[in-house]
Design an enzyme around this catalytic site. Sequence first.
Site, PDB file in Angstrom:
ATOM      1  N   TYR A 167      12.947  23.631  -7.970  1.00 31.21           N
ATOM      2  CA  TYR A 167      11.499  23.359  -7.954  1.00 31.21           C
ATOM      3  C   TYR A 167      11.073  22.842  -6.580  1.00 31.21           C
ATOM      4  O   TYR A 167      10.116  23.329  -5.970  1.00 31.21           O
ATOM      5  CB  TYR A 167      11.192  22.336  -9.049  1.00 31.21           C
ATOM      6  CG  TYR A 167       9.808  21.736  -9.047  1.00 31.21           C
ATOM      7  CD1 TYR A 167       8.693  22.494  -9.400  1.00 31.21           C
ATOM      8  CD2 TYR A 167       9.616  20.394  -8.742  1.00 31.21           C
ATOM      9  CE1 TYR A 167       7.425  21.923  -9.440  1.00 31.21           C
ATOM     10  CE2 TYR A 167       8.355  19.814  -8.783  1.00 31.21           C
ATOM     11  CZ  TYR A 167       7.266  20.585  -9.132  1.00 31.21           C
ATOM     12  OH  TYR A 167       6.017  20.016  -9.177  1.00 31.21           O
ATOM     13  N   ARG A 240      10.556   5.085  -9.438  1.00 30.83           N
ATOM     14  CA  ARG A 240       9.389   5.935  -9.213  1.00 30.83           C
ATOM     15  C   ARG A 240       8.186   5.041  -8.930  1.00 30.83           C
ATOM     16  O   ARG A 240       8.142   3.894  -9.369  1.00 30.83           O
ATOM     17  CB  ARG A 240       9.078   6.787 -10.458  1.00 30.83           C
ATOM     18  CG  ARG A 240      10.134   7.834 -10.808  1.00 30.83           C
ATOM     19  CD  ARG A 240      10.200   8.950  -9.799  1.00 30.83           C
ATOM     20  NE  ARG A 240      11.107  10.024 -10.193  1.00 30.83           N
ATOM     21  CZ  ARG A 240      12.404  10.057  -9.899  1.00 30.83           C
ATOM     22  NH1 ARG A 240      12.963   9.070  -9.209  1.00 30.83           N
ATOM     23  NH2 ARG A 240      13.147  11.068 -10.282  1.00 30.83           N
TER      24      ARG A 240
END
Length: 360
Positions: A167, A240
């Site tokens: 990706y 994150r």
Amino acid sequence: MFSGKTENIAIIGCGGFIGSHLLEKLLTTTDYRIFGLDLTDLKIRHLLKYKALNFLHMDFTDLPKVKDVISRCDTVISLAAICNPSLYNRKPVDVINIDFTKSVDIIKLCSDLKCKLIQFSTCEVYGKTLTGLSKCNEAIEKVESYLLSEDNTNLIMGPICAQRWSYAAAKQLLERMIYAYGFEYDLDYTIIRPFNFIGPRMDFIPGVDGEGIPRVLACFMESLLFKKPLKLVDGGTNRRCFTYIDDAIDAIILILKNVIDTRQQIFNIGNPHNEITIKELALLMINLHHQLIPESNAVSIGTENVSSQDFYGTGYEDSDRRLPDISKIGKILGWKPKTDLETALRLIIKSYIKEYTGRF
Ligand code: UGA
């Protein structure tokens, strides 16, 4: 700076998570005329009544139809992508095809038809990030060393057999193609790199309105709704920076309106103040859910460790840390995120409970 006139825009992938929020804000606060393209209208049914929206139930790979739409527009916002990590190892051919090959057709059409392209890329293009490298370089200690900046940071991918990067590599090549079209054919473009946007309507709840493994927020919501332990992949030590969708939408609209200042630029959109490990995220969500509905006794649900091999299959690797440098978008557009993680999660958990249980 602002164009001022009513413009036609096309939103490819308007029915997804980001698209649905963008559409909502544009339809309720601006006078753009919008062609919205998607295969599904599940998340945007409440918006179909707006006259400014022309929803086209179609595949963005249907080039003659897409060409007809783009020929009537000033700007194309391209959101369509396979962006779910569980598919990067399991369906890498589809990922590369949709996220690169088919998306290149949109670049060509925008270039030929002299239409501005706002392309959604991903923070995954930064790949493994400097934290991994810093393990062999003790000198990198300052937080500024970890900041990922649009025009300076190196993009570090794993080996080809680690298909997790299919990706990121597809999106990186797409960015390079857009940059090349800008260089050779003067394509007017802006590239956006989102950093873990979160909000209501994100992905799906497995077994209810979708199948497979969604991204972490929806995985944890499924666990909370069905009282199953929250799964921590490889211990949940990776970090994150989660960005609340409303903040992200404000940034996207600023980009849309500031045509001149954003021409041929790449922007991170993220919230460096919302950095957290996945394990801490799980515990925070459990606690917030418990506070919202004490009788659910969410604190008793707990977490469980699972290996990435078992959860995602062979070929999974992870980004250890993604800390966005947002000084560029701050300087050019005056944007900075406003919503702290706890506030965002409270709103999101409430909206999922309402959506999936009817409560509140
Ligand atoms: C995502 C996707 O690649 C893209 O959608 C996007 O470009 C980008 O990052 C983003 O959302 O902006 P990632 O952050 O790895 O990648 O996606 P998640 O599925 O949300 O996973 C985040 C972390 O949680 C990973 O470390 C993952 O291993 C972990 N995880 C996920 C768990 O520990 N438990 C779960 O149940 C699910």
